[in-house]
Structures are given as C-alpha cells and as structure tokens.
Design an enzyme around this catalytic site. Structure first.
Site, mmCIF file in Angstrom:
data_model
loop_
_atom_site.group_PDB
_atom_site.id
_atom_site.type_symbol
_atom_site.label_atom_id
_atom_site.label_comp_id
_atom_site.label_asym_id
_atom_site.label_seq_id
_atom_site.Cartn_x
_atom_site.Cartn_y
_atom_site.Cartn_z
ATOM 1 N N LYS A 112 -1.318 -2.531 -0.266
ATOM 2 C CA LYS A 112 -1.399 -3.997 -0.242
ATOM 3 C C LYS A 112 -0.125 -4.658 -0.764
ATOM 4 O O LYS A 112 0.178 -5.796 -0.413
ATOM 5 C CB LYS A 112 -2.624 -4.458 -1.016
ATOM 6 C CG LYS A 112 -3.911 -4.032 -0.304
ATOM 7 C CD LYS A 112 -5.137 -4.658 -0.879
ATOM 8 C CE LYS A 112 -6.353 -4.366 -0.017
ATOM 9 N NZ LYS A 112 -6.661 -2.910 0.055
HETATM 10 C C1 LIG Z 1 -7.439 -2.312 1.032
HETATM 11 C C2 LIG Z 1 -7.361 -0.839 1.120
HETATM 12 C C3 LIG Z 1 -7.765 -0.142 2.279
HETATM 13 C C4 LIG Z 1 -8.354 -0.839 3.476
HETATM 14 O O1 LIG Z 1 -7.428 -1.611 4.163
HETATM 15 P P1 LIG Z 1 -7.916 -2.667 5.268
HETATM 16 O O2 LIG Z 1 -6.710 -3.422 5.673
HETATM 17 O O3 LIG Z 1 -8.934 -3.532 4.558
HETATM 18 O O4 LIG Z 1 -8.527 -1.906 6.372
HETATM 19 C C5 LIG Z 1 -7.610 1.233 2.304
HETATM 20 N N1 LIG Z 1 -7.123 1.912 1.241
HETATM 21 C C6 LIG Z 1 -6.735 1.281 0.123
HETATM 22 C C7 LIG Z 1 -6.225 2.088 -1.023
HETATM 23 C C8 LIG Z 1 -6.833 -0.110 0.004
HETATM 24 O O5 LIG Z 1 -6.453 -0.738 -1.125
#
Ligand SMILES: *Cc1c(COP(=O)(O)O)cnc(C)c1O
Length: 471
Positions: A112
């Site tokens: 993120k």
């Molecule tokens: C947010 C997140 C996901 C999922 O990502 P999306 O964009 O919601 O599909 C997967 N793995 C981790 C570690 C995350 O923080």
C-alpha cells in the site's frame, strides 16, 4: 484525460478533481474515459530505465495537465525515495518460470505504500496550489492505517485521524501507527470492532454539516490515483522479463481488487499480459466470481491474511463497468440490486473474454500455512501469508499445463515481519523487522481511546484539527 463514473450519473472530472473527490456523487467509482493506447515502441523505450522514470512516463497520460511535469517528477522522487530498495519493486526468481516481485520495501512494509506515498505527495501539491486543507478520516484493521499515516505525516495541508478497534490489531500493526511522531496525525482506539470503526467513518461522510466543516477526504482504495500508481510496477515487472516481445502472467493476492485491477489497466494500455491470477483466502467471493460469473455475498470470517478479509471488493466495479460495455446506468441498477439481494450475475456477453483473462484460486488457513512452509523448504525464503496465497495461486494455475514459456510474476504484498506469528507457525522461524523498525517494540506510543460513540469521535476531530482549518 477525463474521468467518468462507473454509474454514469456524476459529472466528468479532470485528474485533480478525481483525486480530491474519491467516490463519485452517484455512488460510482471514477475511471479514465478512455485507456491510453501504447505501441510496443513506447514500452520498449522504458526497458531497463529506473523506476521513477517509468513511473513518470506511465502516469503522465492519466494526469494530463493537472500537474506540471516538474511537479510530477518531484512527487515521484519524494514518494519512492522513501523505499529501502533502489529498484523500488525488485524481482526475485523462484524457479524456471516463476518470479516474486517484492512490493514491501516502503516505510510500512506493505504494498500500500507504493500508492499512498505518492498520494500524500499529490495531495500536498494540489492542496497548496488551491490554498485548501483537508481532514482525512479512515478506519483500519491493519495495513491501510499505517500506510496512510506515514504518507500524510507532517503535511501542512492535511490532518489525519485513523480509527482502529482497540485490542484487535496486532502489536506490530498498532505500533506502526502509534509510534509515528507528528502533530497532524491522530490515532484513535475505539472500544468496538472494525465494523464499528468503519460505520463511524461512513456516518461522518454522511453528515454534510460535519463533512463540509472539516473538508473531509478519503484515502481508501477507491481513489483512482491509488490504482494509477500501481500500474507502474506491472510495467516494470513485465519489461524486466522481456515485454513487449514476450507476454507475462501476474498472480495477485486480492481483497478489494485494487491491486489486480491496476494490472488490468496496464493490459488495457497494451502491455502483453496473458493471465491475471487472483488468489483469495476463505473469504473467496472473487474466486467464486471468476470461476462462475456469479457472486453471492457471505459473512466475513477472520483469516491468517487479514488484509484480504473482505466480502465486497469495491474495485471490482471498475472491471464490471467494462463488462457492461461501459453502460453506467445498467451497472448502477445491477449494483443496487446486488446490495439488496446479495446476488449478482455477470452479463453473458463479454464474460468469455473476462474468464479467459482472469483465473482464481482460494486457500484456507491450513493451505496458506502449508504454502508458506513449502516455499521456505524449496527456496529458503520467508513469505507472509498474503504473498504465499499469490504464489500458491500461480503454482496451481501452472499445474497440469504444458510449459508455454510464459513467465509468471507473483506479487509479494507484505514483508514477512509484518505477520511474524503466521510465519513462525508455518516455518518455525520468527522473521526480524528491518533495521528502520528494529526498535519498534520499545518506541513511545501516542494514541487516544474513545468509546464507540459517533458524537464523541466527531467532537474529538473538531477539537484536534489545526487552527485556520475552516478558512
Ligand atoms: C491490502 C492488502 C492486500 C489486498 O489488496 P487489494 O488491493 O485490496 O486487493 C493484500 N495483501 C496485503 C498485505 C495488503 O495489505
């Protein structure tokens, strides 16, 4: 570039307005009016170039005239300068046709950061130019909160409040939020569940007087700018393995469908991607959708991969928009019906194409642990539960198929030390935090505790936003 709503009833916006708006006024999500269409030569020119240069080239057509080229370069350099790896998103080879792309070298150890570090910079530039300030209010069950706080800390035009359920996030996750020292960030532990926190944020958005008074903004994954920033690593990954001359597959552990949708966007621009392989945990609405074309909403059950404990994947609406031939009104009606009945059926027309591109596999907790153990045994690598689900989905997809020479890149979405309990349970080894966080467990925490009471939380926000906020 103009942006249109997936429900067809909201005004068209430029990039800057889409960045600040988040959810469209008709309840839809903003998408580009058309996909930029790149030639092979355009992709080829970027092969072997630094991440920041590729990022600038890929994002420019989406940003249009909303930013000056120098402003965009400055935002990109500042955002990715915070990453601990020079390549930003390095590739590691697992076996003859499988690669892992490490997206966890940002400040909070989850993918993120790739989008949110840039979003913080973009907000700063745009708000300064407009002479405006915003208040970000968000709820988190873990990763989003720390990534948003890190991205917004010390920004003069932003105050940020993150609500988390008291006692229900891991110690590492809580400390990554509460040990950031900055005057404009506020951690609130709510005496309640994650759903209580999220309901309060929604209630604040639905309170026009409050919302306008604090100029409330969202940083959740429906923001188009987050998807845009994620397109870049699909391009760098594919180029590194031979695109545009050779096609690649991506395997993506998915919850809100934001990450994998960026892969779809890259493909829509012309990047040769054969398959997008979605991995889910026992909350498998996406897997069921791509296997059958139908969705039925179930209850969310906690799993070892909490960042994917989601039943309604908000970004899927952006894919459905194309599946509905970009007819917003039709999609809007289908989404309203889905909310009411909990059921959804993809239109027959166009489904074959979608089912050919997207593959999906689910893993329960036992299978996730076993995948983590197996990867460690085969390669010596420790991977977090989310990344393990992506890798396992890639391997499952390859099973029983003749090798066709198409490499697959599995996206590693979190550093193993972010989920040390699961990693230790699977492998017997407790992963160490990287150096910049090695003293995390002894740093001073700063947070407020509040009851599950909307009025009290709103009063807290009003009392803590900085002076001069309301012009
Ligand atoms: C947010 C997140 C996901 C999922 O990502 P999306 O964009 O919601 O599909 C997967 N793995 C981790 C570690 C995350 O923080």
């Amino acid at each position: 570039m103009r942006y249109i709503s997936t429900r067809g009833q909201a005004p068209k916006l430029n990039f800057e307005a889409a960045l600040l708006t988040g959810l469209a006024r008709d309840g839809g999500l903003y998408v580009p009016e058309t996909w930029p269409s790149w030639s092979d030569a355009q992709f080829k020119k970027l092969a072997g170039r630094p991440y920041a240069e590729v990022a600038g080239a890929v994002m420019k057509p989406f940003i249009g005239s909303s930013l000056k080229p120098a402003q965009l370069d400055q935002a990109i350099n500042a955002a990715y300068g915070t990453f601990r790896h020079q390549a930003v998103a390095p590739l590691v080879q697992i076996d003859e046709s499988l690669w892992l792309m490490e997206l966890f070298h940002g400040p909070t150890l989850a993918f993120k950061d790739v989008a949110l570090q840039l979003l913080g910079q973009l907000y700063d530039i745009v708000l300064k130019a407009r002479g405006e300030r915003i208040t970000v209010v968000g709820a988190t069950s873990g990763d989003t909160g720390s990534a948003a706080l890190e991205a917004c800390k010390n920004r003069s035009a932003i105050d940020i409040f993150i609500l988390h359920p008291k006692g229900r996030v891991s110690e590492v996750q809580r400390r990554q939020m509460t040990t950031i020292q900055a005057d404009n960030i506020h951690n609130i532990a709510i005496d309640g569940s994650f759903d209580d926190c999220q309901d309060m944020v929604k209630a604040m958005f639905n309170d026009p007087k409050f919302r306008d008074r604090v100029n409330m903004a969202a940083v959740n994954s429906i923001n188009w700018a987050r998807v845009m920033a994620q397109i870049v690593y699909y391009v760098t990954g594919a180029l590194a393995l031979g695109a545009p001359g050779r096609a690649v597959n991506f395997a993506v552990p998915s919850g809100n469908f934001g990450n994998v949708f960026a892969g779809y966007a890259a493909r829509s621009m012309g990047l040769p991607i054969n398959e997008l392989i979605v991995g889910s945990n026992r909350n498998d609405i996406l897997t069921r959708f791509f296997q059958s074309g139908a969705m039925k909403m179930n209850k969310v059950t906690p799993s070892l991969s909490p960042s994917m404990d989601i039943q309604v994947s908000s970004n899927l609406e952006r894919l459905l928009f194309d599946l509905f031939d970009r007819k917003g009104e039709k999609l809007g009606a289908a989404m309203t019906a889905f909310r009411e009945s909990g059921r959804f059926e993809a239109p027959k027309k166009g489904w074959a194409k979608t089912a050919k591109l997207f593959k999906a596999h689910r893993l329960d907790d036992r299978e996730t642990l076993s995948a983590m153990r197996d990867i460690h045994k085969r390669t010596g690598m420790l991977v977090d539960p989310h990344s393990a689900i992506g890798i396992a989905a890639a391997l499952e997809q390859r099973k029983g198929r003749k090798a066709d020479g198409t490499p697959t890149i599995a996206l590693a979405t979190a550093h193993p030390a972010k989920f040390p309990d699961a990693v230790e349970k699977a492998t017997g080894i407790r992963p160490a935090l990287p150096a910049h966080l090695s003293d995390l467990l002894t740093r001073k925490e700063r947070l407020s505790e509040l009851p599950n009471d909307l009025k009290k939380v709103q009063d807290y926000v009003l009392a803590n936003i900085r002076l001069g906020h309301n012009r």
